[in-house]
Write an enzyme that holds these catalytic residues in place. Structure first.
Site, mmCIF file in Angstrom:
data_model
loop_
_atom_site.group_PDB
_atom_site.id
_atom_site.type_symbol
_atom_site.label_atom_id
_atom_site.label_comp_id
_atom_site.label_asym_id
_atom_site.label_seq_id
_atom_site.Cartn_x
_atom_site.Cartn_y
_atom_site.Cartn_z
ATOM 1 N NE ARG A 100 6.944 76.785 -99.323
ATOM 2 C CZ ARG A 100 7.439 77.878 -98.746
ATOM 3 N NH1 ARG A 100 8.149 77.772 -97.630
ATOM 4 N NH2 ARG A 100 7.231 79.079 -99.258
ATOM 5 C CG ASP A 198 10.605 87.423 -95.256
ATOM 6 O OD1 ASP A 198 10.444 86.471 -94.466
ATOM 7 O OD2 ASP A 198 10.836 87.241 -96.464
#
Length: 292
Positions: A100, A198
């Site tokens: 994904r 992140d």
């Protein structure tokens, strides 16, 4: 709001809030919650937040001439907030089953760079792509890893930053001839007891601001990779950040609550919320995808 003090501005309880984008023409902050297939909007003038249902689990959004370019699962498309209609643009044909899209951002030349990954977060089978303004797709020469995060550039576009979240490393590449990446290097690491790198953004001074998953902080790094400032937040799972407001001096921060225990959620009631941090440093406008 005091400088560098985080304030919860939208208690949205996202499972995985991420990919914040500031729209200067609208004066709105947009972000997504892919686990719930939701799009969120925050208006700092009114303090109101709104949520939209999406037809896909979008992980990344970007501005595109009044619409939102969004990428998730194995496709990229447009979402028009005014009509709430979604139009598929491209579908990746050769991705491994279970892969994904996870990260992405717009390059200075108006192309959209994005990365896929193993949806089970087990195998190093990520791939990076460049969606050109003419809608053609081109692979980028980035080594496969388990979890790729961050897609941002230095102010002059000569350096591309991305994260190997699992290995707690932020990488830098030189960008040549628009999209050829060379001189891969470790920009910095977060392995000394901090969290996992992140989402990120780069400010007008060329410093990188990175959100630390399980680190409960946002860290500003110099262009040389040294820590310039660390800002603690009252939640542990920080996912992304971008600058907004008229002066681009408010850092908006997305967070997550997925995977937290009941005890951790009791201790972090604002997990999954949107935070704002006023700074004395201006960010840079979010680049827009220049295709249609």
């Amino acid at each position: 709001m005091h400088l560098f003090e985080p304030q919860c501005v939208a208690p949205t309880s996202c499972l995985l809030g991420q990919s914040p984008v500031w729209s200067p023409s609208e004066g709105l902050l947009w972000w997504v919650d892919p686990n719930r297939a939701k799009l969120h909007r925050y208006n700092p003038k009114t303090g109101n937040a709104r949520r939209y249902d999406l037809p896909l689990k979008a992980s990344v959004i970007a501005l595109s001439q009044g619409e939102l370019l969004m990428a998730g699962e194995v496709e990229v498309g447009f979402f028009d907030p005014s009509t709430e209609e979604y139009t598929r643009l491209i579908t990746l044909e050769n991705e491994a089953p279970g892969n994904r899209i996870n990260a992405g951002g717009v390059a200075p030349d108006g192309s959209f760079w994005f990365a896929t990954m193993d949806g089970h977060e087990a195998d190093a089978r990520s791939a990076w792509y460049r969606l050109a303004p003419d809608r053609s797709i081109h692979p980028l020469n980035v080594k496969p890893i388990v979890i790729p995060s961050t897609a941002c550039f230095s102010p002059d576009g000569s350096v591309f930053y991305t994260c190997d979240t699992t290995e707690q490393e932020i990488h830098a590449f030189d960008v040549e001839e628009g999209a050829r990446l060379t001189n891969r290097r470790i920009f910095t690491t977060t392995s000394s007891g901090a969290g996992y790198p992140d989402g990120s953004t780069v400010d007008s001074e060329g410093h990188l601001w990175n959100a630390e998953w399980d680190g409960a902080r946002i860290v500003r790094y110099t262009p040389e990779g040294a820590i310039d400032r660390a800002i603690k937040l009252p939640v542990s799972r920080i996912t992304g950040c971008c600058f907004g407001d008229r002066d681009l001096k408010t850092l908006y921060v997305t967070t997550a609550r997925t995977g937290l225990t009941a005890f951790q959620l009791d201790m972090q009631p604002f997990a999954g919320s949107l935070f704002a941090i006023r700074t004395d440093i201006a960010g840079r406008p979010c680049a827009e995808w220049s295709g249609r």
